[in-house]
Design an enzyme around this catalytic site. Structure first.
Site, PDB file in Angstrom:
ATOM      1  N   GLY A 170     -18.444   8.796  -1.366  1.00  0.00           N
ATOM      2  CA  GLY A 170     -17.430   8.823  -2.423  1.00  0.00           C
ATOM      3  C   GLY A 170     -17.769   7.794  -3.485  1.00  0.00           C
ATOM      4  N   VAL A 190     -17.131   4.412  -3.912  1.00  0.00           N
ATOM      5  CA  VAL A 190     -17.757   3.136  -3.515  1.00  0.00           C
ATOM      6  C   VAL A 190     -19.116   3.387  -2.870  1.00  0.00           C
ATOM      7  CG1 VAL A 190     -17.526   1.055  -2.108  1.00  0.00           C
ATOM      8  CG2 VAL A 190     -15.502   2.026  -3.191  1.00  0.00           C
ATOM      9  N   LYS A 219       0.864  -1.187   0.000  1.00  0.00           N
ATOM     10  CA  LYS A 219       0.000   0.000   0.000  1.00  0.00           C
ATOM     11  C   LYS A 219       0.895   1.230   0.000  1.00  0.00           C
ATOM     12  CE  LYS A 219      -4.461   1.074   0.399  1.00  0.00           C
ATOM     13  NZ  LYS A 219      -5.608   0.382  -0.181  1.00  0.00           N
ATOM     14  N   GLY A 273     -19.479   7.999   4.030  1.00  0.00           N
ATOM     15  CA  GLY A 273     -18.639   8.263   2.866  1.00  0.00           C
ATOM     16  C   GLY A 273     -19.432   8.212   1.576  1.00  0.00           C
TER      17      GLY A 273
HETATM   18  P1  NAD Z   1     -13.438   8.165  -2.120  1.00  0.00           P
HETATM   19  O1  NAD Z   1     -12.268   9.022  -1.863  1.00  0.00           O
HETATM   20  O2  NAD Z   1     -14.076   8.224  -3.457  1.00  0.00           O
HETATM   21  O3  NAD Z   1     -14.589   8.457  -1.046  1.00  0.00           O
HETATM   22  C1  NAD Z   1     -14.357   8.575   0.307  1.00  0.00           C
HETATM   23  C2  NAD Z   1     -15.351   9.563   0.846  1.00  0.00           C
HETATM   24  O4  NAD Z   1     -15.226   9.609   2.273  1.00  0.00           O
HETATM   25  C3  NAD Z   1     -15.136  11.000   0.351  1.00  0.00           C
HETATM   26  O5  NAD Z   1     -16.340  11.495  -0.185  1.00  0.00           O
HETATM   27  C4  NAD Z   1     -14.707  11.745   1.600  1.00  0.00           C
HETATM   28  O6  NAD Z   1     -15.121  13.106   1.609  1.00  0.00           O
HETATM   29  C5  NAD Z   1     -15.402  10.961   2.673  1.00  0.00           C
HETATM   30  N1  NAD Z   1     -14.870  11.135   4.018  1.00  0.00           N
HETATM   31  C6  NAD Z   1     -13.605  11.369   4.410  1.00  0.00           C
HETATM   32  N2  NAD Z   1     -13.552  11.455   5.744  1.00  0.00           N
HETATM   33  C7  NAD Z   1     -14.807  11.245   6.210  1.00  0.00           C
HETATM   34  C8  NAD Z   1     -15.384  11.190   7.496  1.00  0.00           C
HETATM   35  N3  NAD Z   1     -14.685  11.366   8.595  1.00  0.00           N
HETATM   36  N4  NAD Z   1     -16.709  10.953   7.595  1.00  0.00           N
HETATM   37  C9  NAD Z   1     -17.473  10.786   6.487  1.00  0.00           C
HETATM   38  N5  NAD Z   1     -16.960  10.825   5.226  1.00  0.00           N
HETATM   39  C10 NAD Z   1     -15.653  11.067   5.096  1.00  0.00           C
HETATM   40  O7  NAD Z   1     -12.968   6.690  -1.761  1.00  0.00           O
HETATM   41  P2  NAD Z   1     -13.606   5.331  -2.255  1.00  0.00           P
HETATM   42  O8  NAD Z   1     -12.872   4.873  -3.461  1.00  0.00           O
HETATM   43  O9  NAD Z   1     -15.079   5.449  -2.280  1.00  0.00           O
HETATM   44  O10 NAD Z   1     -13.174   4.345  -1.074  1.00  0.00           O
HETATM   45  C11 NAD Z   1     -13.836   4.400   0.183  1.00  0.00           C
HETATM   46  C12 NAD Z   1     -13.110   3.511   1.168  1.00  0.00           C
HETATM   47  O11 NAD Z   1     -13.117   2.174   0.674  1.00  0.00           O
HETATM   48  C13 NAD Z   1     -11.641   3.857   1.383  1.00  0.00           C
HETATM   49  O12 NAD Z   1     -11.291   3.557   2.699  1.00  0.00           O
HETATM   50  C14 NAD Z   1     -10.921   2.926   0.439  1.00  0.00           C
HETATM   51  O13 NAD Z   1      -9.605   2.647   0.874  1.00  0.00           O
HETATM   52  C15 NAD Z   1     -11.786   1.697   0.556  1.00  0.00           C
HETATM   53  N6  NAD Z   1     -11.700   0.841  -0.602  1.00  0.00           N
HETATM   54  C16 NAD Z   1     -11.977   1.336  -1.836  1.00  0.00           C
HETATM   55  C17 NAD Z   1     -11.893   0.506  -2.940  1.00  0.00           C
HETATM   56  C18 NAD Z   1     -12.218   1.013  -4.318  1.00  0.00           C
HETATM   57  O14 NAD Z   1     -12.383   0.188  -5.226  1.00  0.00           O
HETATM   58  N7  NAD Z   1     -12.354   2.327  -4.515  1.00  0.00           N
HETATM   59  C19 NAD Z   1     -11.519  -0.833  -2.782  1.00  0.00           C
HETATM   60  C20 NAD Z   1     -11.283  -1.322  -1.495  1.00  0.00           C
HETATM   61  C21 NAD Z   1     -11.365  -0.469  -0.415  1.00  0.00           C
END
Ligand code: NAD
Length: 353
Positions: A183, A185, A80, A181
Site C-alpha cells: 500500500g 507506506v 483512533k 502490504g
Molecule cells: P494502505 O491501505 O495504503 O495499504 C495497506 C495494504 O495492505 C493494502 O495494499 C492492502 O491490500 C494490504 N493488505 C491488507 N490485508 C493484508 C494482508 N492480510 N496481507 C498482506 N497485505 C494486506 O495503508 P498504509 O497507509 O500503507 O498503512 C499501512 C499500515 O501502516 C496500516 O496498518 C496503517 O495503520 C499503518 N500506518 C500508516 C501510516 C501512514 O502514514 N499511512 C502511519 C502510521 C501507521
C-alpha cells in the site's frame, strides 16, 4: 474479555459508536488519553468479521496512539476511528464521510481525525466541510497532504538502527526485506530500500497492488500465507494489525521485525516470543510516527513547513535508539520500555497541570 471490560482495562476516556442511518455503516471513535492534548489518530476503513473485532481494533489502536504521540514529543493524546466498510466503497462515499465528520464534531474536539488505511486525503477534505477537527488534508487546500512518505522515511531510518544492533552495519546493500502490504507506506518504504541496495519481496491481499509493486521495485511476490516463513533480514509489517501471533512468530525466518502497521503484537506476550526466537522487534508506535508528526505540524498556528517535519521525523531513529539502550540497560522488553517512557511523559504533564 468483553469489549466493555477491555475499555475499562485499557483506561480509555471515552468511545463513541455511531450508525450512519442511510447506509447502516458503523463508525467507532475511541479516545484513550487527552492529557497531552486532543486525541489525534487516523480513520481506518475496512470490513471486520464482527463489531466486537472492530471495537477491539479501535481500542488497541487508540491506546497505541497515546504512546506514539507522547514518544514523538507531540502535545497530542491518543485517539483512533474505525469505519466498518469496504475501502473500495464509491457509491455514497461522500455522504458517508460527511456523516462521519459530524460524528467527529460531536466529540467536541477530544478527537482529531486523519487519513489511515482505507481512507484518503480526498475523504479528509469532505470531513473538513463539517468539522475543523481533521488533519492530513489536501495540499491544494492548505493541508500537508499524504502522511505515508513521512511514515516510510521514519521507518526506513529506524531500520538502520536495527541493522546496526543486530548485524553490526547500517548498510542495506544486499539485505533482504519482506514487506507485508504493498500500500502507500509499503511502496514509499520500498523506494528507499531499493535505492539503498536492498532486495525486496512483497505480499498483499490485492493481486493488482502486489503485481504493480513487484514490477516497480523488481521484487518477488510472496503469498499471504508464505509471508511469515520467507527467509529475510527484515520482516516489515505494513498492512494490518495483530499479525504477530504465536503461530506467525513460530514461522518467522528473519532477524528483525520493523514495520509501519499499528499494534502488530496480538498480545504483549508475543514480544517475549519474538525475543525467545532471537528476533529484534522495533516497537511499531516508536518507528511509525512520521505520518502523525506531519498531521500535527499541519495544525500548528504557523502551518506546516517541510524543514520542521524533516527535523522531527529525523529524531525517530534517535528515539528508537534511546528505547533499545534503556531496555537493554534495565533488562526490559523494548515495547515495555517504550510504553513506560511514553507514560512517564504523560504522568509528568499531569503533575505539571
Ligand atoms: P494502505 O491501505 O495504503 O495499504 C495497506 C495494504 O495492505 C493494502 O495494499 C492492502 O491490500 C494490504 N493488505 C491488507 N490485508 C493484508 C494482508 N492480510 N496481507 C498482506 N497485505 C494486506 O495503508 P498504509 O497507509 O500503507 O498503512 C499501512 C499500515 O501502516 C496500516 O496498518 C496503517 O495503520 C499503518 N500506518 C500508516 C501510516 C501512514 O502514514 N499511512 C502511519 C502510521 C501507521
Amino acid at each position: 474479555m468483553s469489549a466493555i471490560e477491555e475499555f475499562a482495562e485499557r483506561g480509555h476516556e471515552r468511545v463513541g459508536i455511531f450508525t450512519d442511518r442511510a447506509t447502516g455503516i458503523v463508525a467507532i471513535i475511541a479516545v484513550h488519553d487527552t492529557t497531552l492534548g486532543p486525541g489525534l489518530g487516523g480513520c481506518r476503513m475496512r470490513p471486520y468479521p464482527t463489531l466486537d473485532d472492530a471495537l477491539h481494533d479501535a481500542l488497541g489502536l487508540s491506546e497505541g496512539m497515546t504512546y506514539k504521540n507522547s514518544l514523538a514529543g507531540l502535545n497530542l493524546g491518543g485517539g483512533k476511528a474505525v469505519l466498518v466498510a469496504d475501502r473500495t466503497l464509491t457509491v455514497g462515499r461522500e455522504d458517508l464521510f460527511l456523516s462521519f465528520g459530524r460524528c467527529v464534531e460531536s466529540m467536541g474536539g477530544a478527537y482529531i481525525t486523519a487519513e489511515d488505511m482505507g481512507t484518503t486525503v480526498a475523504d479528509m477534505e469532505v470531513i473538513r466541510r463539517v468539522t475543523a477537527h481533521v488533519s492530513g488534508r489536501d495540499p491544494q487546500c492548505g493541508g500537508a497532504g499524504d502522511p505515508s512518505p513521512w511514515t516510510a522515511l521514519g521507518l526506513f531510518e529506524s531500520m538502520r538502527v536495527c541493522l546496526e544492533r543486530v548485524l553490526g552495519t547500517t548498510s542495506f546493500e544486499g539485505k533482504r526485506v519482506v514487506i507485508q502490504g504493498a500500500g502507500a507506506v509499503g511502496r514509499y518504504l520500498a523506494a528507499h530500500l531499493k535505492r539503498a541496495g536492498a532486495v525486496l519481496s512483497f505480499s498483499d491481499a490485492r493481486e493488482k497492488a502486489l503485481a504493480d509493486a513487484c514490477r516497480e521495485f523488481e521484487a518477488d511476490a510472496v503469498s499471504i500465507d508464505e509471508v511469515y516463513a520467507t527467509p529475510c533480514d527484515i520482516f516489515s509489517p505494513c498492512a494490518i494489525s495483530n499479525i504477530l501471533t504465536p503461530d506467525s512468530i513460530a514461522r518467522l525466518q528473519c532477524r528483525i521485525v520493523a514495520g509501519a502497521a499499528n499494534t502488530q503484537l496480538s498480545t504483549a506476550e508475543d514480544e517475549v516470543r519474538l525475543v525467545n526466537r532471537g528476533i529484534l522487534y522495533a516497537p511499531d508506535f516508536v518507528i511509525n510516527s512520521g505520518g502523525v508528526i506531519l498531521c500535527a505540524e499541519e495544525r500548528e498556528p504557523g502551518g506546516y513547513t517541510e524543514t520542521r517535519v524533516r527535523e522531527r521525523v529525523g529524531r525517530i531513529p534517535e528515539t528508537l535508539r534511546r528505547v533499545l539502550e534503556e531496555s537493554a540497560r534495565v533488562g526490559e522488553l523494548p515495547g515495555r520500555t517504550a510504553v513506560r517512557l511514553a507514560k512517564e511523559r504523560i504522568a509528568q504533564a499531569r503533575r505539571g497541570s
